[in-house]
Motif scaffolding. Sequence first.
Motif, PDB file in Angstrom:
ATOM      1  N   CYS A   1      -1.372 -10.300  -8.233  1.00 44.97           N
ATOM      2  CA  CYS A   1      -0.206  -9.837  -7.786  1.00 44.97           C
ATOM      3  C   CYS A   1       1.086 -10.494  -7.836  1.00 44.97           C
ATOM      4  O   CYS A   1       2.355 -10.041  -7.851  1.00 44.97           O
ATOM      5  CB  CYS A   1      -0.298  -9.196  -6.106  1.00 44.97           C
ATOM      6  SG  CYS A   1      -0.385 -10.667  -5.095  1.00 44.97           S
TER       7      CYS A   1
ATOM      8  N   CYS B   1       7.176  -9.176  -6.251  1.00 52.10           N
ATOM      9  CA  CYS B   1       5.628  -9.198  -6.478  1.00 52.10           C
ATOM     10  C   CYS B   1       5.083  -8.116  -6.638  1.00 52.10           C
ATOM     11  O   CYS B   1       5.697  -6.667  -6.777  1.00 52.10           O
ATOM     12  CB  CYS B   1       4.936 -10.184  -5.754  1.00 52.10           C
ATOM     13  SG  CYS B   1       4.765  -9.263  -3.790  1.00 52.10           S
ATOM     14  N   GLY B   2       3.744  -7.831  -6.747  1.00 54.47           N
ATOM     15  CA  GLY B   2       2.921  -6.689  -6.892  1.00 54.47           C
ATOM     16  C   GLY B   2       2.065  -6.108  -5.680  1.00 54.47           C
ATOM     17  O   GLY B   2       1.034  -5.567  -5.831  1.00 54.47           O
TER      18      GLY B   2
ATOM     19  N   SER C   1       1.752  -2.818  -4.519  1.00 55.92           N
ATOM     20  CA  SER C   1       1.162  -1.540  -5.471  1.00 55.92           C
ATOM     21  C   SER C   1      -0.296  -1.952  -5.432  1.00 55.92           C
ATOM     22  O   SER C   1      -1.073  -0.904  -5.610  1.00 55.92           O
ATOM     23  CB  SER C   1       1.787  -1.572  -6.565  1.00 55.92           C
ATOM     24  OG  SER C   1       3.131  -2.233  -6.816  1.00 55.92           O
ATOM     25  N   TYR C   2      -0.800  -3.164  -5.679  1.00 59.05           N
ATOM     26  CA  TYR C   2      -2.090  -3.688  -6.011  1.00 59.05           C
ATOM     27  C   TYR C   2      -3.021  -3.402  -4.680  1.00 59.05           C
ATOM     28  O   TYR C   2      -4.263  -2.985  -5.256  1.00 59.05           O
ATOM     29  CB  TYR C   2      -2.224  -5.217  -6.420  1.00 59.05           C
ATOM     30  CG  TYR C   2      -1.729  -5.296  -7.882  1.00 59.05           C
ATOM     31  CD1 TYR C   2      -1.032  -4.477  -8.434  1.00 59.05           C
ATOM     32  CD2 TYR C   2      -2.365  -6.524  -8.466  1.00 59.05           C
ATOM     33  CE1 TYR C   2      -0.527  -4.677  -9.867  1.00 59.05           C
ATOM     34  CE2 TYR C   2      -2.074  -6.522  -9.927  1.00 59.05           C
ATOM     35  CZ  TYR C   2      -1.170  -5.840 -10.453  1.00 59.05           C
ATOM     36  OH  TYR C   2      -0.905  -6.137 -11.946  1.00 59.05           O
TER      37      TYR C   2
ATOM     38  N   CYS D   1      -1.969   3.735  -5.598  1.00 60.16           N
ATOM     39  CA  CYS D   1      -1.331   3.177  -6.640  1.00 60.16           C
ATOM     40  C   CYS D   1      -2.250   2.799  -7.737  1.00 60.16           C
ATOM     41  O   CYS D   1      -3.627   2.304  -7.729  1.00 60.16           O
ATOM     42  CB  CYS D   1      -0.703   1.725  -6.198  1.00 60.16           C
ATOM     43  SG  CYS D   1       1.197   2.252  -6.111  1.00 60.16           S
TER      44      CYS D   1
ATOM     45  N   ASP E   1      -1.444  -2.811 -13.181  1.00 63.63           N
ATOM     46  CA  ASP E   1      -0.207  -3.046 -13.520  1.00 63.63           C
ATOM     47  C   ASP E   1       0.707  -2.490 -12.485  1.00 63.63           C
ATOM     48  O   ASP E   1       0.087  -1.561 -11.746  1.00 63.63           O
ATOM     49  CB  ASP E   1       0.397  -2.525 -15.032  1.00 63.63           C
ATOM     50  CG  ASP E   1       1.514  -3.468 -15.561  1.00 63.63           C
ATOM     51  OD1 ASP E   1       1.658  -3.096 -17.003  1.00 63.63           O
ATOM     52  OD2 ASP E   1       2.179  -4.048 -14.864  1.00 63.63           O
ATOM     53  N   THR E   2       1.952  -2.733 -12.379  1.00 65.97           N
ATOM     54  CA  THR E   2       2.841  -2.123 -11.363  1.00 65.97           C
ATOM     55  C   THR E   2       4.431  -1.910 -11.729  1.00 65.97           C
ATOM     56  O   THR E   2       4.972  -2.727 -12.434  1.00 65.97           O
ATOM     57  CB  THR E   2       2.814  -3.021 -10.084  1.00 65.97           C
ATOM     58  OG1 THR E   2       3.705  -2.730  -9.270  1.00 65.97           O
ATOM     59  CG2 THR E   2       3.049  -4.571 -10.281  1.00 65.97           C
TER      60      THR E   2
ATOM     61  N   GLN F   1       6.699  -2.626 -10.238  1.00 62.35           N
ATOM     62  CA  GLN F   1       7.574  -3.608  -9.665  1.00 62.35           C
ATOM     63  C   GLN F   1       7.608  -4.827 -10.497  1.00 62.35           C
ATOM     64  O   GLN F   1       8.792  -5.461 -10.278  1.00 62.35           O
ATOM     65  CB  GLN F   1       6.931  -4.149  -8.342  1.00 62.35           C
ATOM     66  CG  GLN F   1       6.592  -2.926  -7.205  1.00 62.35           C
ATOM     67  CD  GLN F   1       7.896  -2.284  -6.867  1.00 62.35           C
ATOM     68  OE1 GLN F   1       8.848  -2.830  -6.500  1.00 62.35           O
ATOM     69  NE2 GLN F   1       8.106  -1.236  -7.579  1.00 62.35           N
ATOM     70  N   PHE F   2       6.802  -5.059 -11.520  1.00 59.02           N
ATOM     71  CA  PHE F   2       7.046  -6.112 -12.542  1.00 59.02           C
ATOM     72  C   PHE F   2       8.255  -5.905 -13.284  1.00 59.02           C
ATOM     73  O   PHE F   2       8.433  -4.457 -13.797  1.00 59.02           O
ATOM     74  CB  PHE F   2       5.818  -6.295 -13.180  1.00 59.02           C
ATOM     75  CG  PHE F   2       4.785  -7.106 -12.487  1.00 59.02           C
ATOM     76  CD1 PHE F   2       3.441  -6.954 -12.751  1.00 59.02           C
ATOM     77  CD2 PHE F   2       5.146  -7.673 -11.212  1.00 59.02           C
ATOM     78  CE1 PHE F   2       2.402  -7.501 -12.220  1.00 59.02           C
ATOM     79  CE2 PHE F   2       4.058  -8.281 -10.557  1.00 59.02           C
ATOM     80  CZ  PHE F   2       2.577  -8.325 -10.921  1.00 59.02           C
TER      81      PHE F   2
ATOM     82  N   ARG G   1      13.539  -0.581  -9.416  1.00 58.31           N
ATOM     83  CA  ARG G   1      12.266  -0.634  -9.456  1.00 58.31           C
ATOM     84  C   ARG G   1      11.587  -0.137  -8.056  1.00 58.31           C
ATOM     85  O   ARG G   1      10.850   0.596  -8.009  1.00 58.31           O
ATOM     86  CB  ARG G   1      11.541  -1.934  -9.960  1.00 58.31           C
ATOM     87  CG  ARG G   1      11.986  -2.297 -11.355  1.00 58.31           C
ATOM     88  CD  ARG G   1      11.291  -3.673 -11.808  1.00 58.31           C
ATOM     89  NE  ARG G   1      11.803  -4.745 -11.407  1.00 58.31           N
ATOM     90  CZ  ARG G   1      12.744  -5.288 -11.886  1.00 58.31           C
ATOM     91  NH1 ARG G   1      13.463  -5.083 -12.923  1.00 58.31           N
ATOM     92  NH2 ARG G   1      13.032  -6.634 -11.349  1.00 58.31           N
TER      93      ARG G   1
ATOM     94  N   ARG H   1       9.324   2.988  -7.169  1.00 58.30           N
ATOM     95  CA  ARG H   1       8.139   3.021  -6.349  1.00 58.30           C
ATOM     96  C   ARG H   1       8.247   4.150  -5.083  1.00 58.30           C
ATOM     97  O   ARG H   1       7.345   4.988  -5.051  1.00 58.30           O
ATOM     98  CB  ARG H   1       7.703   1.689  -5.661  1.00 58.30           C
ATOM     99  CG  ARG H   1       6.621   1.701  -4.981  1.00 58.30           C
ATOM    100  CD  ARG H   1       5.716   0.384  -5.187  1.00 58.30           C
ATOM    101  NE  ARG H   1       4.519   0.669  -4.722  1.00 58.30           N
ATOM    102  CZ  ARG H   1       4.029   0.771  -3.500  1.00 58.30           C
ATOM    103  NH1 ARG H   1       4.719   0.607  -2.490  1.00 58.30           N
ATOM    104  NH2 ARG H   1       2.723   1.181  -3.353  1.00 58.30           N
TER     105      ARG H   1
END
Lengths: 314, 285, 343
Positions: A207, C234-235, C238-239, C244, C265-266, C268-269, C288, C292
């Motif tokens: 992450c 960061c992700g 979502s992760y 998600c 993947d997200t 947010q990146f 971003r 989301r």
Amino acid sequence: MSEELEQKIREEAKKLLESGEVRLVVGWGKGSAPFKTTPVFIDKPEDVDKLVWNPACTNNLAVYLPQLVKEGTIGIVAKPCDTRAVVTLLQEKQIERENIKVIGVACSGIIDESALKRAGIDLAEVREIKIDGENLLVTTNSGTQTVPMTQAEKEACRICEHRTPVFADVTIGEAPTAVEPEAVENMGTPEERRAFWAKQFERCIRCYACRQVCPQCYCAVCFIDRNDVRWTSKKPTPAENWMVHMGRALHLAGRCIECGECERACPMDIPLMKLNREVAEHVEKLFEFEAGMDPEAAPVFGRFEPDDPDPNEH
Amino acid sequence: MSTDTYEMASRQLNNPYLPKLARIEKIIEETWDTKTFRAVFTDDEVRESFSYEPGQFQEVSVFGVGEATFCLTSTPTRRGFIEFSVKQVGTVTKALHGMSEGDIVGIRGPFGNWFPYNEWKGKNLLFIGGGIGMAPMRSILNFCLDNRSDYADITTIYGARTPGDLCYTYEFDDWRKDASLYLTVDAGDENWKDHVGHVPGYLLELAPKPENTIAITCGPPIMIKFALQNLAQLGFKDEQIYTTLEMKMKCGIGKCGRCNIGSKFVCVDGPVFSLAEIRELPPEF
Amino acid sequence: MADKVIAKTDLAKWIAELASKFTVIAPEAGEADHAQWKEVTSAEKFNYVPGRYAMAAKEFLLPAYEVLFRYKKDSLEESLPEDEKTTIMMGLTLCDARAIQVLDSVYLDGKFKDPYYAARREKLALIASVCDKPRWSCFCTSVGDLEQWAAGVDVLITDIGDSIYIHPVSEIGEKIAEGEFFRTPTEEETKKKNDIWQNLIALPKKPFAGQDIYKMVDWDDAIWSEIAKKCVGCGACSYLCPSCSCFDIQDEVSGDIVERFRCRDTCQFTDFTLMGAGHNPRPEKTMRVRQRIMHKFKYQIEQFGMLGCTGCGRCVEACPVNIDLREVLTEIVEREKVEAGKN
């Protein structure tokens, strides 16, 4: 007392905003739970009461500086570790001295939610937290629990030797009792260490919370994300995760100021500070260099000296 | 829209993530950074049955490097092969440009929606293209020319920065047969005899009538912006104007979540959109 | 279908019986919050405290990394999941079960069916467990109807002290809860189960509960840039989110074999929407962040008629800068009320 320090922080922030020396002050504000704070960006003097100071002020706010200073001078409320991050950013020319005003605050430790959980606290029951000497008083729905700070705080805080700001325009609070330096934990034979980290990296979900909260991870394109040259693969297998974290730890050699935010931010509780601490110790031994202490100093890996030590001889 | 063709296309895809192998049969160097690839499926059955609609796209694999999205620039009226045009900009396109005739690529598709050509029967068609934007339009233009009697006037306005940046020059004569072709460049050279000027400006000069006309435009964002403005000035309504949108894609089938504009996925609800549909989307491209 | 009860002392036998016929997966024991979904062969390895763990149920249906196919010397080898046995997922929360329905709408519906997801989903049975108390971040009751969510699992189990109360919901559920270690519940046991359920659905609702949030989230809202100020990109949100599911597809070469895999993947990146030529429709963090939240609370309703969020609270706990989705939604809703009041 925490409340007094909080008041002084607000006064200093107000001065900076009223005089127009800064366009905003970044500090901590009330979070959405009693054991949390959240970064706040104060741009009006009348809003300084949003700033708080308590043992949940965990974020290293220096992470916001390189972007924020592009639009004017920024005030920042900084714990001693955060001030070391500011120094590193100055050493690496990511920010200019005249673009920041540092309100440094002495600190005796910041709590870690994972540590509280391990100490048996049910976070859903917590109503209030308060420092009382060397203990944390946790008021829950069923009464008050006392947890020694050594059990409630971030591991990075437990062994922290810098409890007053190393760099600041104004310093608030006084040095708490110094901590006895602790040797880096011996984690056993290479096989034992490999097995330990293999298990840890099973949990890494890539992450990048660790990287994103770190003030020193400011590269426009991180080595992990490059797809023209593939240093690592995006797939979260233990082998690739290893590469990511070892790579990051090495990139932070001589730069990591051990605020412990990476470990705190990790949603999977991977003990990243063990890696960073180990690397920092090697740098200290080989180059007699401690990260983030002297803004005039050149970054340790930004120069070569004829008498640089040969690591093979150590 | 032809649902029959869609059913057939869907049945071709048991596992939409699995490419079909195709051999590069021909490589045409269009410009200094653009090549057109003609590929033929290695499997006879696939080659015979593969069908698509003008406007659809495919995911082309360079195995080991990755996949990238390319519109099908060939027309389904000419069977036995498919074509796609590649501008070299990144890792996959660079790898493609390094390939030779006989090399194998993977093809996933066809994906996306297509130009509603059945609704356009009997109408005038006005194609406005810039640079590599001509690629998706070449498919529908050639399709309509191959079905010439279905349409009224067919006019193409095509421009690029310089004469060397024009693609498909070998088809220009075909685009003039029983149709009109107007070429323009931003900057000419000593051999250039046609119009000099930006495409949207040329459009205004030519002043096509909007009555019973469908306009299809594709090109660099700045060209599209002014082309749309000028079409409005000429009296074209939003429902009369079509374009294809482009977003980063990976799966091509509406699962990976990457190519959305608001609640529409460009890979499933597009890439063909009318201007009226685009006005309902958030301004995110 | 009749409700049943099994004594905790008999739990090991039931699990062993299930493990002989099915693949049973559950949060592994001893790992507290970070329990991963692992195969269970005995009750000791099974973390049976009801509650929401860091790793959501999606980890099984959409592994963080899976190979789509391998390519070698001009031939492709598909890599579809090939489980013969049905998999039983034991101990997931209702918020995670609902998230599976959200994932179903993305992966199974529409013009294409995802064959990898479908292969796992067709052979998946869900044993959901009723939470006995909320975490500090939970807000399931504010985004859905738990009765409705419970109807989407195969078995619903409740920890009632010495025993576990079992409510089969589907036909498969009936088959799973078969055996001599079960007996009919007593009145007292049924009451205990009901009390725990009532306690769960009594979780106080937030101000945004029952509101048509999808009508209120606005493209031009100033709140997105407010959030983006502190978001570090960061992700984690979502992760960890159970619904998600955005993924990346990449090739990797190992010797003469090319492996095409997909991994998480997200949005947010920064490079999520970055195109080859360098254009990025979402270059700013504000955009971003907006993507989301609008995706979860508006676009998914428009696409599938279902809210993407199941109120599990993982994003609230995981966010390193304490961006609390509950506060964000509350602010949006309260501001709408003020606006509406003015008109």
